[in-house]
Design a protein around this motif. Structure first.
Motif, mmCIF file in Angstrom:
data_model
loop_
_atom_site.group_PDB
_atom_site.id
_atom_site.type_symbol
_atom_site.label_atom_id
_atom_site.label_comp_id
_atom_site.label_asym_id
_atom_site.label_seq_id
_atom_site.Cartn_x
_atom_site.Cartn_y
_atom_site.Cartn_z
ATOM 1 N N TRP A 44 -1.953 0.601 -3.349
ATOM 2 C CA TRP A 44 -2.155 -0.631 -2.163
ATOM 3 C C TRP A 44 -1.137 -0.903 -1.657
ATOM 4 O O TRP A 44 -1.479 -2.419 -1.153
ATOM 5 N N SER A 47 -0.468 -4.491 1.452
ATOM 6 C CA SER A 47 -1.823 -5.285 1.831
ATOM 7 C C SER A 47 -1.309 -6.405 1.576
ATOM 8 O O SER A 47 0.009 -7.060 1.399
ATOM 9 N N PRO A 81 -5.555 -4.797 4.978
ATOM 10 C CA PRO A 81 -5.419 -4.187 2.807
ATOM 11 C C PRO A 81 -5.663 -2.767 4.177
ATOM 12 O O PRO A 81 -6.229 -2.035 5.000
ATOM 13 N N ASN A 82 -4.292 -1.692 3.256
ATOM 14 C CA ASN A 82 -4.444 -0.766 3.199
ATOM 15 C C ASN A 82 -3.887 0.487 1.899
ATOM 16 O O ASN A 82 -3.625 -0.236 0.252
ATOM 17 N N SER A 96 -5.408 1.501 6.111
ATOM 18 C CA SER A 96 -6.063 -0.061 6.434
ATOM 19 C C SER A 96 -6.663 -0.417 7.504
ATOM 20 O O SER A 96 -7.882 0.644 8.409
ATOM 21 N N ASP A 352 0.442 -7.353 -3.138
ATOM 22 C CA ASP A 352 0.914 -5.787 -4.312
ATOM 23 C C ASP A 352 2.217 -5.951 -4.897
ATOM 24 O O ASP A 352 2.368 -5.993 -6.115
#
Length: 379
Positions: A44, A47, A81-82, A96, A352
């Motif tokens: 993730w 993000s 968010p990714n 995302s 992250d």
């Protein structure tokens, strides 16, 4: 779907990609991820949470004198968010979302109430990227070619969109990223230049060709001569299609300080509303469409400086000018400046990286690298 009868009131439309009323929300971070800038190995990664401050250049004494009501300063908050669904060395698939709100701090005519917070349109993104070629030998990694395909879905969660009868917008398009060596990765600056060229097509799905709000707001005369309630808000067609062409250039200046600039042409296409005849007591009264041209191009220019603080927070100071190519006076506008030009400051928290530093998980293996490209708004 039959278009409502054209009216004389014209309300400029933001285009087929719904956006909040404030103009500083231009970011599309899904297009700004460059794999060589990864700070962690977490799925993730990339993000972020961004606090953006944007204001009209005239507020800072730059440009001509314009009506104070058109001067805007506000805050934009975006959580992005990714997640990497596929994370291979040469092939990557990421999904995302972009969720946020805006608050205007000046007293312009953008919002109904003073300092009224408003949700932005929610964006859902998908991106597939593949490394096509990388240089070897003494110049290993100094030259690199990547390609990507992007898919984007915009949901009308902002007041400006849901009050206009918009359902959703879908856009798709390819992207090519080319990295070129300048002084090389061992230099303190001017290591390489990265050019990103992208094309995308977007289509708006809406209740009608014109903006409608679902509730009758005024009585209008129909072509048959009767009076009936109508929910149409404007006599101009929404921009149902947009073809976007953009070029972004990123350059490390010195160590972690980097420069980025973008150029874009946003071509909006509207539905052609035809004239007709209204029945009156004395007979037929013909009318023509009053919406103007069905092709409305916009130009966008952005330049910024970016500096990361301990890889945790990115600071981006920039200038953006996105405006109609033709002004309301019928004159062609300057590509680099218009009354809509703004200065902005982005403060971006890399979630992250923060997690990795606190927990020790997901840390990447240290290796010689170059200054990172700016984490800027994407056109």
């Amino acid at each position: 779907m039959e278009p409502p009868s054209p009216r004389t009131t014209l309300v400029p439309d933001a285009g087929p990609v719904p956006s909040p009323a404030v103009q500083w929300s231009q970011g599309t971070a899904a297009d700004a991820v460059l794999e060589e800038e990864e700070e962690t190995t977490l799925r993730w990664r990339a993000s972020t949470f961004t606090w953006n401050q944007g204001g009209s250049t005239t507020l800072f004494g730059v440009g001509g004198e314009y009506i104070p009501a058109d001067q805007v300063y506000g805050w934009d908050f975006t959580f992005r968010p990714n997640f990497y669904v596929l994370d291979r060395p040469k092939d990557k698939v990421s999904v995302s979302a972009e969720i946020g709100w805006v608050t205007e701090l000046t007293n312009s005519d953008i919002t109904t109430y003073y300092r009224e917070p408003q949700f932005k349109d929610v964006a859902l993104n998908g991106r597939y990227s593949r490394e096509l070629w990388e240089s070897g030998g003494a110049n290993r990694g100094e030259y690199k070619t990547d390609a990507a395909m992007r898919l984007r879905l915009i949901l009308p969660t902002s007041p400006a969109s849901w009050n206009a009868g918009k359902y959703f917008t879908v856009s798709v398009g390819p992207q090519i990223i080319q990295k070129i060596k300048l002084l090389g990765s061992k230099a303190d600056g001017l290591n390489n230049v990265t050019a990103t060229f992208g094309v995308s097509y977007a289509h708006l799905f809406s209740e009608s060709y014109t903006a409608v709000n679902g509730e009758p707001v005024r009585e209008r005369m129909t072509p048959s001569g009767e009076v009936a309630p109508d929910d149409q808000l404007t006599g101009a067609s929404l921009a149902l299609d947009r073809l976007s062409t953009s070029l972004q250039v990123d350059l490390p200046l010195y160590k972690d300080l980097s420069l980025g600039t973008s150029f874009a042409l946003l071509s909006d296409f509207k539905h052609e509303l035809k004239g007709g005849c209204v029945t009156t007591a004395t007979g037929c009264a013909p009318f023509d469409s009053s919406q103007g041209p069905t092709y409305a191009p916009q130009t966008a220019f952005d330049v910024s400086l970016n500096y990361p603080i301990f890889e945790v927070v990115d600071l981006t100071l920039g200038y953006n000018n996105t405006n109609l190519q033709l002004g309301y006076d019928g004159q062609r506008r300057n590509f680099f400046y218009s009354p809509e030009a703004q200065f902005y400051l982005d403060i971006t928290a890399n979630l992250d990286v923060i997690y990795s530093k606190v927990t020790g998980r997901g840390k990447k293996v240290e290796k010689p690298g170059t200054a990172s490209a700016p984490s800027r708004r994407q056109l």
